[in-house]
Write an enzyme that holds these catalytic residues in place. Sequence first.
Site, PDB file in Angstrom:
ATOM      1  CD  GLU A   1      -2.540   1.303   2.675  1.00 48.42           C
ATOM      2  OE1 GLU A   1      -2.913   0.251   3.235  1.00 48.42           O
ATOM      3  OE2 GLU A   1      -2.741   2.431   3.156  1.00 48.42           O
TER       4      GLU A   1
ATOM      5  NE  ARG B   1      -0.144   8.573   5.017  1.00 47.14           N
ATOM      6  CZ  ARG B   1       0.001   7.768   6.053  1.00 47.14           C
ATOM      7  NH1 ARG B   1       1.036   7.909   6.845  1.00 47.14           N
ATOM      8  NH2 ARG B   1      -0.894   6.838   6.303  1.00 47.14           N
TER       9      ARG B   1
ATOM     10  CE  LYS C   1      -6.042   2.676   7.391  1.00 45.51           C
ATOM     11  NZ  LYS C   1      -4.713   2.720   6.791  1.00 45.51           N
TER      12      LYS C   1
HETATM   13  C1  3PG Z   1      -1.426   4.431   8.098  1.00 43.32           C
HETATM   14  O1  3PG Z   1      -2.278   4.638   7.246  1.00 43.32           O
HETATM   15  O2  3PG Z   1      -0.695   5.313   8.580  1.00 43.32           O
HETATM   16  C2  3PG Z   1      -1.262   3.045   8.514  1.00 43.32           C
HETATM   17  O3  3PG Z   1      -2.359   2.638   9.199  1.00 43.32           O
HETATM   18  C3  3PG Z   1       0.012   2.736   9.211  1.00 43.32           C
HETATM   19  O4  3PG Z   1      -0.034   2.960  10.561  1.00 43.32           O
HETATM   20  P1  3PG Z   1       1.295   2.697  11.396  1.00 43.32           P
HETATM   21  O5  3PG Z   1       2.309   3.670  10.893  1.00 43.32           O
HETATM   22  O6  3PG Z   1       0.901   2.961  12.840  1.00 43.32           O
HETATM   23  O7  3PG Z   1       1.697   1.278  11.176  1.00 43.32           O
END
Ligand code: 3PG
Length: 205
Positions: free
Chosen positions: A38, A42, A126
């Site tokens: 994924e 960002r 999710k």
């Molecule tokens: C996110 O979208 O930031 C993910 O859920 C990852 O979360 P994490 O950095 O706490 O693993």
Amino acid sequence: MKELLSEYPIIPVVVIEQIEDAVPLAKSLVAGGLSVIEVTLRTPAAIAGIEDIIENVPGAVVGSGTVCSESQLQMSIELGCKFAVSPGATDSLLKKARDSGFNYLPGVSSASEVMRGLEYGYDTFKFFPAEAVGGTTLLKSLHGPFGDVKFCATGGIGLDNVMSYLSLANVLSVGGSWITPSKLIKEKRWSEIERLASQASSLTQ
Ligand code: 3PG
């Protein structure tokens, strides 16, 4: 989405800062046994990174993450992503993704949000931010009223707690950034990322 999550119980959530990191990063994950990725939308490098991975890393199953607008969803479809993930959900995203038939994983963190998703025909979500909103305790509580609903839990998950999520009846998969720490990406330590991926993938074999 359900089939995809069942097939890939651990999903690395990656942030690509430098376009040139995308391909070696994805290759390390695939080599370590995690072929689903994924890529969060960002950073300015995310889109070119997704294109590069799709073009150059055979075997990688690439999806987009942090999808917060209809245009980002549309872009994900056009880029050739296999799925898209949002931290939450909006009515317009739920509707557009459903109408397009694209593999879409909307984010929820409460019973009301699950109910809204169900109204749009979704049964897989999710669960974010997992640890912050109640973790496995909340997921167990949601299993009562929503027995057929499945989740991909993300947010605060790492080696120490991943199995407590994957052992729940309503959790198909977990996602997280612990496999691709930003420091290792910045220092281009691909073999260490491959080792973290192998460590994660061995948990589910
Ligand atoms: C996110 O979208 O930031 C993910 O859920 C990852 O979360 P994490 O950095 O706490 O693993």
